[in-house]
Motif scaffolding. Structure first.
Motif, PDB file in Angstrom:
ATOM      1  N   MET A 114      31.106  17.583  44.717  1.00 39.18           N
ATOM      2  CA  MET A 114      31.699  17.971  43.575  1.00 39.18           C
ATOM      3  C   MET A 114      32.263  19.878  43.520  1.00 39.18           C
ATOM      4  SD  MET A 114      29.198  17.174  39.943  1.00 39.18           S
ATOM      5  CE  MET A 114      29.172  15.259  39.950  1.00 39.18           C
ATOM      6  N   THR A 115      32.690  19.685  42.271  1.00 38.25           N
ATOM      7  CA  THR A 115      33.093  20.883  41.697  1.00 38.25           C
ATOM      8  C   THR A 115      32.977  21.118  40.623  1.00 38.25           C
ATOM      9  OG1 THR A 115      35.205  20.337  40.577  1.00 38.25           O
ATOM     10  CG2 THR A 115      35.164  20.451  43.732  1.00 38.25           C
ATOM     11  N   ILE A 116      33.344  23.033  40.833  1.00 35.06           N
ATOM     12  CA  ILE A 116      32.275  23.142  39.686  1.00 35.06           C
ATOM     13  C   ILE A 116      33.392  22.621  38.341  1.00 35.06           C
ATOM     14  CG2 ILE A 116      31.587  25.198  40.339  1.00 35.06           C
ATOM     15  CD1 ILE A 116      33.800  26.414  39.535  1.00 35.06           C
ATOM     16  N   TRP A 117      34.870  22.187  37.879  1.00 33.55           N
ATOM     17  CA  TRP A 117      35.115  22.192  37.386  1.00 33.55           C
ATOM     18  C   TRP A 117      35.094  20.428  36.966  1.00 33.55           C
ATOM     19  CZ3 TRP A 117      37.553  26.045  36.478  1.00 33.55           C
ATOM     20  CH2 TRP A 117      37.864  27.075  37.188  1.00 33.55           C
ATOM     21  N   ASN A 118      34.402  19.655  38.018  1.00 29.63           N
ATOM     22  CA  ASN A 118      33.857  18.226  37.262  1.00 29.63           C
ATOM     23  C   ASN A 118      32.382  18.593  36.310  1.00 29.63           C
ATOM     24  OD1 ASN A 118      34.047  17.703  40.060  1.00 29.63           O
ATOM     25  ND2 ASN A 118      34.823  16.347  38.714  1.00 29.63           N
ATOM     26  N   LEU A 119      31.456  19.485  36.423  1.00 28.19           N
ATOM     27  CA  LEU A 119      30.306  20.247  35.342  1.00 28.19           C
ATOM     28  C   LEU A 119      31.236  20.955  34.316  1.00 28.19           C
ATOM     29  CD1 LEU A 119      28.308  20.856  37.928  1.00 28.19           C
ATOM     30  CD2 LEU A 119      28.132  18.624  36.977  1.00 28.19           C
ATOM     31  N   PHE A 120      32.012  22.144  34.030  1.00 26.76           N
ATOM     32  CA  PHE A 120      32.594  22.983  33.461  1.00 26.76           C
ATOM     33  C   PHE A 120      32.466  22.382  31.745  1.00 26.76           C
ATOM     34  CE2 PHE A 120      35.667  25.263  31.212  1.00 26.76           C
ATOM     35  CZ  PHE A 120      35.041  25.797  31.280  1.00 26.76           C
ATOM     36  N   GLN A 121      32.643  21.298  31.227  1.00 27.03           N
ATOM     37  CA  GLN A 121      32.141  20.865  29.923  1.00 27.03           C
ATOM     38  C   GLN A 121      30.726  20.784  29.777  1.00 27.03           C
ATOM     39  OE1 GLN A 121      34.582  18.891  27.877  1.00 27.03           O
ATOM     40  NE2 GLN A 121      36.446  19.199  28.223  1.00 27.03           N
ATOM     41  N   HIS A 122      30.012  20.343  30.360  1.00 23.88           N
ATOM     42  CA  HIS A 122      28.936  20.459  30.775  1.00 23.88           C
ATOM     43  C   HIS A 122      27.534  21.258  31.474  1.00 23.88           C
ATOM     44  CE1 HIS A 122      29.729  17.925  26.849  1.00 23.88           C
ATOM     45  NE2 HIS A 122      30.090  17.372  27.887  1.00 23.88           N
ATOM     46  N   PRO A 123      27.811  22.204  31.431  1.00 24.45           N
ATOM     47  CA  PRO A 123      27.352  23.250  32.760  1.00 24.45           C
ATOM     48  C   PRO A 123      25.684  22.895  32.288  1.00 24.45           C
ATOM     49  CG  PRO A 123      28.782  24.562  31.370  1.00 24.45           C
ATOM     50  CD  PRO A 123      28.887  23.427  30.773  1.00 24.45           C
ATOM     51  N   PRO A 124      25.163  22.894  34.004  1.00 21.71           N
ATOM     52  CA  PRO A 124      24.015  22.296  33.967  1.00 21.71           C
ATOM     53  C   PRO A 124      22.529  23.630  33.377  1.00 21.71           C
ATOM     54  CG  PRO A 124      24.370  22.635  36.916  1.00 21.71           C
ATOM     55  CD  PRO A 124      25.911  22.564  35.265  1.00 21.71           C
ATOM     56  N   ALA A 125      21.904  23.440  33.336  1.00 23.48           N
ATOM     57  CA  ALA A 125      20.178  24.672  33.172  1.00 23.48           C
ATOM     58  C   ALA A 125      20.602  25.772  33.593  1.00 23.48           C
ATOM     59  CB  ALA A 125      19.147  24.111  33.005  1.00 23.48           C
ATOM     60  N   ASP A 126      20.801  25.934  35.369  1.00 19.65           N
ATOM     61  CA  ASP A 126      20.947  27.102  35.837  1.00 19.65           C
ATOM     62  C   ASP A 126      21.890  28.304  35.713  1.00 19.65           C
ATOM     63  OD1 ASP A 126      22.104  25.027  37.387  1.00 19.65           O
ATOM     64  OD2 ASP A 126      21.656  25.767  39.008  1.00 19.65           O
ATOM     65  N   TYR A 127      22.806  27.471  35.056  1.00 18.65           N
ATOM     66  CA  TYR A 127      23.698  28.526  34.442  1.00 18.65           C
ATOM     67  C   TYR A 127      23.584  29.249  32.597  1.00 18.65           C
ATOM     68  CZ  TYR A 127      26.318  26.916  38.544  1.00 18.65           C
ATOM     69  OH  TYR A 127      26.299  26.750  39.998  1.00 18.65           O
TER      70      TYR A 127
END
Length: 1017
Positions: free
Chosen positions: A1-14
Motif C-alpha cells: 500500500m502506498t501513501i496515495w491509498n491513505l491520502f484521503q483519510h490519513p491514519p492517526a500517526d500523521y
C-alpha cells in the motif's frame, strides 16, 4: 500500500497531537467525552499535560488511574496517547521533587563582583588578585585580599541540568514512574513523552558542581584559574569561552537529551519536545549551548512557536528540520499557537503552521486544549483550541488538511544541496558574561543569509559543528552530515570554527566541493588563532554582501528549485513565499507556500524537470491533472497565489504531455458581464444565544463598606494580598430596556455557583445549575421571573480563602516560573455572564482602532434583538459586542440564468469571522476558513428568486477578552495581558505603562465590504 491509498483519510500517526491541559478536578466521564470530541474533530492523539489549576495530585494514584482510562479510550477510537513529563514547565524539576534533594541537584548561575564585596551570602568559587592587566587565582595559602571573586547563585526551584545525577533523578521520578504503571500493559500503546523547555539558564552563565572535573577532562586545564575570562576581555578569553561553552553544552546534551532519549529508545517510546530560547544565537548560547546538538538524541525533535505572527527568517523551524533530515529521523514536531489569543483564525492557524512546515517541520502539536476554563485557566496563554470555541464543529477541516500535509512531508525526502554553517560557536566566544551585544551582528548576518537563500528558492539546511564532529565526512565532492550530502557549503560571517569543521572543509575543497565564505571570515580554530583557517578561507569564493552575489556564487553549482515570475515579468523574492521540494516514491512534490498577506495574481512558475503535473488538493484529498506547458528542460504553469495559500504540485517524470480535463490555478480571468450586488440589510435566520460579560463590580468584606466598582481581576489580587480567609460580597449591576416578563431564555452563567449565595434584585435564587455553556465550568442558572425593567443587581456572597500551602506556592511563584506555571488557587473570583435572547447596546459610541478593533466606554444595556443587521457594519456595534457563537443571515436575490454563464461568489475582502458558511437555496456551497474567499456557484443558482444565507461564526475573544489591553488586540496574549502590569508577552511596551484601560476593546464581526455575485462568460 502506498501513501496515495491513505491520502484521503490519513491514519492517526500523521494527525495533529495537541497538548491536552489537565488543569482542574478531573472527571472520568468528562475526560472520555473530551477524547470523543477530539476524535470527531480529526485529531490523532493528545499529550496529557498537567498545568496550573490541576487539583488531582500530580503523579498520584488517581492521576495514574485517569491516564489508564484515557489510554483505553484512545485505543478504542484508534487514537494515540502521549505523556508529558512535568507539572507545568520547564521540564526537569518533577513537580519540585528533584531540587528538594539538595544543593547538588539545584540550578546554579555564575556571577562576579569586584572588591569591596557586598554579596557575602553567595558561595564563592574562586577569588583573584589583579596584577597589571591580568587576574590571578588566589590559593588557600595566599593571604592577600582579593580584588575580584566569582561565585554562584542557587535557584532552589529548578534543577542542575548539567548534572547527570540530577537528570537521572528526574527520570526516576517521572519516566520510570510512568513505565512502572503502563509499561507492561501499554508499553507499545503509549507513543512517548514530551519534554518542554529544558535549559541550563536564561541569559546567564551556568555552573554545576560537576563542571570543573568535566572541564579538566575535556580540555586539560583548570577552569577555576580562567573564570574571569568568561566575564572580562582577558588574554586568551576566546579560547576559554569556547572551551567553557563546549563543556557546558556537552554536559547539558548528554545529561539531559541523551539520558532521556536513550531511556525512551530502549523501551520503544519516542522522546519528543523542544528546548527554550530557540530564536537567536544570543538566547541559544546562554540557555542550551547548541540546540541542534540537543535534537540528535530526541526521536522526534521539535520547536515552539508562540503568538499570531511568523518570522522573516526561518531559523527556528530550519534548525530542527536540518538535524531531522541529516540524521534520518522521520518527524519534526512544532508546539504552535500558544499566546495567539482567543481570536486566532483558521487562516492564522494555517499560515503559522504552513510557514513552519515549508521550512521542514511535519507534525503539529497545538497549544492547547483546556479541560476547563475555570478561573485562571481561561487566561493560560490562550486560546484553548477546543470544544469551548464556537467554531469547534469546523475544526476537522484544519486537522484533515494538516494530516494530509504531514503524511506527504513525513514520507517524502527533502531535497537540499546547500549547507549553511550555524555560527553558534561564534556566539560562544563573543559572549562577555551575560552581555550578548557582540553576538547580535553574527545572528543578524546568519539570519539574512538564510533569508536570501529562501527568497531565491535555494533549499538549504543548517550545519551544527557539534553534529558535524559526530556525523560529518566528505564523500567525493559532497560534504556529508549523516544521511545528507551537500554540494555547496556557505560559511556566514563568523569568528571561529571547530578543528573538525576546518579539516573536513579542506578535504571538501580539495575534492571539488564549492565553499562560499562571507566577510568577516573566521580566523580562530576552537577559539584560538590559526593560520590554517586563513589558508582555507583563501580557497573559498568570497562574494559581496548582497543577495545577487550569494545566488551567483551558489548557482555555479546548485540551481534554485523553482522560478516564480510575477505578472510584470519580475522574479518574486519575498520572505513569505517559500518552496520545499520532496521526492515521494516515483514523483517529485513542489510544496509552494505564501505565508504573507500579499496576493500574487497571474504568476508564472517554472519547474526544472520534465514530467506530468497534478495538483494535490490538501482540503479534499483529491489529486487532479494540472494545466501546464513545456519550458526547455522543465515545465511551466500559471497560477494565482493568494495570501496564506499553498499548493502541492506533483511531478511524475515522464515525457511531457498535456492531459485532458485539467485544473487551472489562475484567478478567474473570464470576461465579467454582470455584477449582482447584494443588499446591506440581512434578515436574521438563526442566532445563538447572545452574552454580556460583566467583569466589573463593587465589593465589601465582612459587611463593611462597599467599594467603588472595580475590575473583578483586581479584586481577586487585592484579596489574595490579605492573606487570611474573609467573607466577601460582590455586586454586579446591569440595565434591561425590554419587558423581562415576556417569556425568553435568560441565564446567569458563572463558575462554582454552589460556593456562593446568589441574590438577584434582593431575591435569593438556587445555586443549582441546569446545564453548562461554552465550558464545563461555566454553569447556567435560570433567571426566569427574577429580572426587572431598568436596573438589576446580582449579589454573590462567598468565603474567600486560600490554604497556607497555596500562599507558600504563590511566594515560590514569584521566584521562578516552574512554580508559577503549576499554580492553583483555592478561591477565584471571576466575571459572570448573562446569556440569552437579547441585544447588548453600549451607551457610549464605538470608535475604530487598529487590527479591526472597536472601542467603547460602555456601560451596556440589554435590549431586544433587531430583526435585521447591516452586514458591512460591525455586528458587535449593532447589539453583539460580547457575542460568542454563530449567526445566520439571509436575503433573496433575483437571478436571470443563462446556460453559457458561469456564476461566482466573491467576498472582495476576507470576512471578519472565524468561519463563514455560504448556503444558496438550502444547499451548502462552502465553509470559508481561509483564502481564496470566492467560489463558483453556478450549480446552486436557479432562475428567479434565490435564497442566500451567510452564517458567521465567531470566537471566544469578545466573550473572554482581553477587553482592556492598551493595544486593543495584542498579537501575543498571556496571563498578564488581562492585568495592569506589563509581562513578557508585552516586553515591547514601556514597563511602566498602565496595561489595563477602562474602555472595552472588541474585535469586529461581519464583513467590511459587501459580497457580490458575478456572472462571467
Amino acid at each position: 500500500m502506498t501513501i496515495w491509498n491513505l491520502f484521503q483519510h490519513p491514519p492517526a500517526d500523521y494527525r495533529t497531537v495537541p497538548f491536552w491541559s489537565w488543569n482542574d478536578d478531573l472527571d472520568k466521564n468528562e475526560l472520555e467525552r473530551q477524547i470523543e470530541e477530539m476524535h470527531k474533530a480529526g485529531i490523532g492523539g493528545f499529550f496529557i499535560h498537567a498545568r496550573g489549576g490541576l487539583t488531582v495530585p500530580y503523579m498520584g494514584k488517581e492521576w495514574m488511574e485517569l491516564i489508564r482510562i484515557c489510554i483505553k479510550k484512545s485505543q478504542e477510537l484508534g487514537m494515540e496517547t502521549w505523556l508529558y513529563d512535568e507539572n507545568g514547565w520547564p521540564s526537569g524539576f518533577a513537580d519540585g521533587k528533584v531540587p528538594a534533594l539538595g544543593v547538588a541537584y539545584q540550578q546554579k548561575r555564575l556571577a562576579y563582583e569586584w572588591a569591596p564585596f557586598s554579596r557575602g551570602n553567595k558561595v564563592t568559587i574562586a577569588s583573584y588578585v589583579q596584577s597589571e592587566e591580568e587576574l590571578h587565582l588566589l590559593t588557600a595559602a595566599d593571604t592577600r585580599n582579593p580584588d575580584f571573586r566569582v561565585y554562584y547563585e542557587l535557584n532552589p526551584y529548578y534543577i542542575d541540568t548539567l548534572s547527570k545525577k540530577a537528570v537521572a533523578a528526574f527520570i526516576d521520578s517521572t519516566y520510570k514512574a510512568y513505565w512502572s504503571e503502563f509499561g507492561d500493559q501499554f508499553g507499545s500503546v503509549v507513543k512517548g513523552i514530551f519534554t518542554d523547555e529544558p535549559q541550563f539558564g536564561r541569559g546567564d552563565l551556568p555552573w554545576s558542581l560537576e563542571l570543573e572535573d568535566a572541564f579538566q577532562d575535556q580540555h586539560g586545564y583548570t577552569l577555576r584559574k580562567v573564570l574571569p575570562a568568561l566575564f572580562l576581555e582577558t588574554k586568551d578569553c576566546r579560547r576559554v569561552r569556547y572551551d567553557y561553552w563546549s563543556c557546558v553544552t556537552t554536559l547539558f546534551t548528554e545529561s539531559y537529551a541523551k539520558q532521556i532519549g536513550e531511556w525512551c529508545e530502549q523501551r520503544g517510546w519516542s522522546a519528543t519536545g523542544h528546548v527554550v530560547d530557540e530564536q537567536t544565537l544570543m538566547g541559544q548560547a546562554t540557555s542550551v549551548g547548541d540546540p541542534l546538538l540537543f535534537y540528535e538524541y530526541l526521536q522526534i525533535p521539535g520547536c515552539d512557536w508562540l503568538g499570531r505572527s511568523v518570522s522573516e527568517d526561518p531559523i527556528v523551524p530550519k534548525q530542527v528540520s536540518s538535524v531531522v533530515r541529516q540524521l534520518g529521523k522521520k518527524q519534526a514536531i512544532t508546539e504552535s499557537y500558544g499566546c495567539s489569543g482567543w481570536n486566532v483564525s483558521f487562516q492564522d492557524l494555517k499560515r503559522i503552521g504552513e510557514w513552519q512546515f515549508v521550512h521542514g517541520l511535519n507534525l503539529m502539536c497545538q497549544h492547547l486544549q483546556a479541560y476547563s476554563l475555570r478561573g485562571l485557566r481561561k487566561r493560560d496563554y490562550p486560546p484553548s483550541l477546543f470544544y469551548q470555541q464556537p467554531w469547534w464543529r469546523y475544526y476537522s477541516h484544519f486537522n484533515d488538511y494538516f494530516a494530509r500535509l504531514s503524511m506527504l512531508l513525513v514520507e517524502g525526502t527533502r531535497q537540499a544541496e546547500v549547507l549553511l554553517l550555524h555560527p553558534i560557536r561564534t556566539a560562544w566566544v563573543e559572549l562577555e558574561g551575560s552581555n550578548s551585544s557582540g553576538v547580535e551582528q553574527y545572528h543578524e548576518s546568519f539570519a539574512q543569509l538564510s533569508r536570501w537563500l529562501c527568497q531565491s528558492f535555494i533549499e538549504h539546511d543548517y550545519g551544527s559543528e557539534g553534529i558535524i564532529e559526530r556525523h560529518g565526512k566528505v564523500e567525493g565532492n559532497l560534504f556529508v552530515i549523516g544521511e545528507s550530502g551537500y554540494q555547496v557549503v556557505v560559511v556566514p560571517p563568523s569568528v571561529t570554527l571547530s578543528e573538525m569543521t576546518v579539516k573536513l572543509l579542506n578535504q571538501f575543497v580539495l575534492q571539488g566541493g564549492s565553499l562560499v565564505v562571507f566577510e568577516p571570515a573566521p580566523f580562530l580554530i576552537n577559539g584560538q588563532p590559526s593560520e590554517e583557517i586563513s589558508r582555507l578561507v583563501n580557497t573559498a569564493v568570497s562574494p559581496d554582501w548582497n543577495r545577487s552575489a550569494l545566488v551567483e556564487s551558489v548557482s555555479r553549482t546548485v540551481s534554485p528549485s523553482i522560478s516564480i515570475i510575477d505578472k510584470e515579468g519580475l522574479p518574486i523574492a519575498s520572505d513569505m513565499v517559500n518552496i520545499q521540494t520532496l521526492k515521494v516514491e516515483d514523483s517529485f512534490l513542489y510544496y509552494l507556500v505564501n505565508s504573507g498577506d500579499k496576493c500574487y495574481p497571474d504568476v508564472e512558475v517554472t519547474l526544472p524537470r520534465k514530467g506530468i503535473l497534478s495538483l494535490i488538493d490538501l482540503e479534499s484529498g483529491d489529486i487532479r491533472p494540472l494545466n501546464y506547458t513545456g519550458a526547455g528542460n522543465g515545465v511551466k504553469l500559471k497560477m494565482t497565489l493568494y495570501p496564506t495559500q499553498s499548493y502541492v504540485i506533483r511531478l511524475v517524470p515522464k515525457k511531457d504531455q498535456l492531459e485532458p480535463d485539467v485544473v487551472t490555478l489562475l484567478q478567474t480571468d473570464n470576461t465579467t458581464n454582470t455584477i449582482q450586488e447584494l443588499n446591506e440589510l440581512w434578515e436574521i435566520d438563526h442566532i445563538d444565544h447572545n452574552s454580556l460579560t460583566m467583569d466589573t463590580c463593587r465589593y465589601r468584606l465582612e459587611n463593611g463598606d462597599w467599594s467603588e466598582p472595580k475590575p473583578i481581576i483586581f479584586i481577586q489580587e487585592e484579596l489574595l494580598q490579605i492573606g487570611y480567609p474573609v467573607k466577601v460580597e460582590l455586586e454586579f449591576e446591569f440595565q434591561i430596556a425590554f419587558d423581562p416578563t415576556i417569556v425568553r431564555e435568560m441565564h446567569l452563567v458563572m463558575e462554582n455557583p454552589e460556593k456562593a449565595q446568589i441574590l438577584i434584585n434582593e431575591s435569593k435564587i438556587s445555586s443549582n445549575s441546569c446545564d453548562w455553556w461554552r465550558d464545563v465550568s461555566f454553569k447556567k442558572i435560570d433567571l426566569s421571573g427574577f429580572l426587572q425593567h431598568g436596573r438589576n443587581t446580582i449579589r454573590l456572597t462567598l468565603d474567600f480563602w486560600n490554604s497556607p500551602e497555596t500562599y507558600a506556592a504563590m511566594e515560590r511563584a514569584q521566584r521562578f516560573e516552574s512554580e508559577g506555571n503549576k499554580l492553583t488557587f483555592d478561591t477565584e473570583l471571576e466575571s459572570v455572564y448573562l446569556v440569552g435572547h437579547f441585544a447588548v447596546k453600549s451607551e457610549s459610541p464605538y470608535k475604530n482602532g487598529e487590527h479591526g478593533v472597536m472601542y467603547t466606554d460602555g456601560p451596556f444595556v440589554l435590549e431586544e434583538l433587531p430583526h435585521q443587521f447591516v452586514l458591512t457594519t460591525d455586528l458587535g456595534c449593532q447589539g453583539l459586542p460580547f457575542f460568542a457563537g454563530s449567526i445566520r443571515l439571509m436575503q433573496t436575490v433575483a437571478i436571470k440564468q443563462e446556460d453559457s454563464a458561469l456564476w461566482f461568489w466573491q467576498f472582495g475582502t476576507p470576512p471578519e469571522s472565524i468561519v463563514t458558511r455560504l448556503l444558496i437555496n438550502g444547499q451548502e456551497v462552502r465553509n470559508f476558513l481561509w483564502e481564496p474567499y470566492e467560489a463558483e456557484i453556478s450549480e446552486y443558482l436557479q432562475q428567479g428568486e434565490n435564497l442566500i444565507e451567510l452564517e458567521l461564526t465567531s470566537s471566544c475573544r469578545n466573550l473572554l477578552g482581553p477587553h482592556h489591553h492598551v493595544k486593543g488586540e495584542p498579537m501575543k496574549v498571556g496571563p498578564d495581558s488581562f492585568k495592569n502590569k506589563v509581562g513578557w508577552t508585552d516586553r515591547d511596551l514601556d514597563p511602566n505603562i498602565n496595561l489595563y484601560q477602562s474602555h472595552y476593546a472588541f474585535v469586529r464581526l461581519g464583513l467590511s465590504t459587501l459580497p457580490r455575485i458575478v456572472r462571467m462568460t
